[in-house]
Motif scaffolding. Structure first.
Motif, PDB file in Angstrom:
ATOM      1  N   ALA A 152       4.546   9.407  -9.772  1.00 19.74           N
ATOM      2  CA  ALA A 152       3.941   9.554 -11.096  1.00 19.74           C
ATOM      3  C   ALA A 152       3.332  10.945 -11.260  1.00 19.74           C
ATOM      4  N   GLU A 153       2.663  11.417 -10.208  1.00 12.54           N
ATOM      5  CA  GLU A 153       2.064  12.750 -10.252  1.00 12.54           C
ATOM      6  C   GLU A 153       3.151  13.825 -10.331  1.00 12.54           C
ATOM      7  N   GLU A 154       4.204  13.638  -9.574  1.00 11.82           N
ATOM      8  CA  GLU A 154       5.323  14.581  -9.585  1.00 11.82           C
ATOM      9  C   GLU A 154       5.970  14.633 -10.961  1.00 11.82           C
ATOM     10  N   GLU A 155       6.170  13.453 -11.542  1.00 11.89           N
ATOM     11  CA  GLU A 155       6.774  13.390 -12.872  1.00 11.89           C
ATOM     12  C   GLU A 155       5.871  14.015 -13.919  1.00 11.89           C
ATOM     13  N   ALA A 183       2.516   1.635  -3.320  1.00  7.86           N
ATOM     14  CA  ALA A 183       1.574   2.105  -4.335  1.00  7.86           C
ATOM     15  C   ALA A 183       1.338   3.603  -4.198  1.00  7.86           C
ATOM     16  N   GLU A 184       1.209   4.070  -2.954  1.00  3.96           N
ATOM     17  CA  GLU A 184       1.021   5.501  -2.725  1.00  3.96           C
ATOM     18  C   GLU A 184       2.253   6.289  -3.176  1.00  3.96           C
ATOM     19  N   GLU A 185       3.423   5.767  -2.875  1.00  4.83           N
ATOM     20  CA  GLU A 185       4.659   6.432  -3.288  1.00  4.83           C
ATOM     21  C   GLU A 185       4.782   6.458  -4.815  1.00  4.83           C
ATOM     22  N   ALA A 186       4.407   5.341  -5.437  1.00  2.05           N
ATOM     23  CA  ALA A 186       4.453   5.281  -6.903  1.00  2.05           C
ATOM     24  C   ALA A 186       3.497   6.295  -7.518  1.00  2.05           C
ATOM     25  N   ALA A 187       2.316   6.438  -6.896  1.00  2.00           N
ATOM     26  CA  ALA A 187       1.347   7.413  -7.387  1.00  2.00           C
ATOM     27  C   ALA A 187       1.872   8.834  -7.204  1.00  2.00           C
ATOM     28  N   ARG A 188       2.523   9.075  -6.047  1.00  2.04           N
ATOM     29  CA  ARG A 188       3.089  10.406  -5.794  1.00  2.04           C
ATOM     30  C   ARG A 188       4.178  10.733  -6.808  1.00  2.04           C
ATOM     31  N   ARG A 209       0.838  -1.207   0.000  1.00  2.00           N
ATOM     32  CA  ARG A 209       0.000   0.000   0.000  1.00  2.00           C
ATOM     33  C   ARG A 209       0.869   1.252   0.000  1.00  2.00           C
TER      34      ARG A 209
END
Length: 258
Positions: free
Chosen positions: A190-193, A183-188, A180
């Motif tokens: 992705a949003e940052e990128e 996944a949150e870090e990956a989403a962060r 979890r």
């Protein structure tokens, strides 16, 4: 009264028993705890097509005892392909051979085949749980251990299995929490990128616009420079200008038509 010939009965029983229950030399060698000789004799009997339906299982077990696990797997597999053999036991033993080879995925598949044949074969269920544990497949592992306890509530290993289940549930919860967070870090990220990509695109467009404006300004500067040069070269002396008197220029040349 006619006397019954017990000696004849004994001979007949030995003959009939030999036809039905006779053990091969290979099977005898195995039961005499001589796996090397048993493997040799059983292989010969199978090749000569004189082996019993149990010979494949004995051969696989003999190779297993010798630590020749690949040959053990092959022997059990040959038995599984032979009509009239005990497929449930052969699949179970083949699973054990695969397990000894650290091929836990193949072992689990063999145990599944045994459980399909006999859903109450709890030893296969327990071994499959162990294989799933080695594969870190905790969902299937937990399910098999839980079912084993249901089917074998009085098994002496129950306390250890229940302790293992508690550890597995905690480990599963830990992994799920890590997943979890990941996944949150990956989403962060992705949003940052995505924001960075958008900013880079804006900067690119702005740079292209500035470059286009610079080129346009440079072109305009050159145009004016050329215009100024042309204007400076233009002859504006009134002596060289026509007054509209209709005078004709005198062209001094001879016509080629004469």
């Amino acid at each position: 009264m006619r006397k019954f010939n017990y000696s004849l009965l004994f001979v007949l029983s030995m003959l009939l028993g030999g036809m039905v229950f006779a053990e091969s030399e290979g099977e005898k060698a195995f039961k005499m705890n001589n796996p090397a000789l048993a493997a040799e004799l059983l292989s010969q009997e199978i090749e000569a097509n004189t082996a019993s339906k149990t010979a494949y299982n004995y051969l696989g077990l003999a190779y297993y005892q010798l630590g020749q696990y690949e040959k053990s797997v092959e022997a059990f597999g040959l038995g599984l392909e032979t009509q009239g053999t005990n497929k449930k036991i052969l699949a179970f033993n083949q699973g054990n051979a695969y397990y000894a080879m650290n091929d836990y995925d193949s072992a689990a598949k063999c145990y599944s085949l045994t459980i399909t044949a006999d859903p109450k074969y709890t030893q296969a269920l327990l071994n499959r749980a162990n294989a799933y544990l080695m594969l870190a497949n905790y969902d299937k592992c937990i399910a098999d251990y839980e079912r084993f306890i249901i089917l074998e509530p009085n098994d002496p290993q129950k306390p250890q299995i229940e302790e293992l289940l508690a550890l597995l549930r905690r480990e599963k919860a830990r992994i799920e929490e890590e997943e979890r967070i990941a996944a949150e870090e990956a989403a962060r990220i992705a949003e940052e990128e995505a924001r960075m990509k958008e900013e880079l695109e804006r900067q690119r467009i702005e740079k292209e616009k500035e470059e286009a404006e610079r080129r346009a300004a440079e072109a305009e500067r050159r145009r004016k420079l050329l215009e100024d040069v042309a204007n400076s070269l233009q002859d504006t002396d009134s002596a060289n200008m026509s007054a509209g008197s209709g005078e004709l220029l005198d062209f001094d040349y001879e016509s080629e038509l004469d």
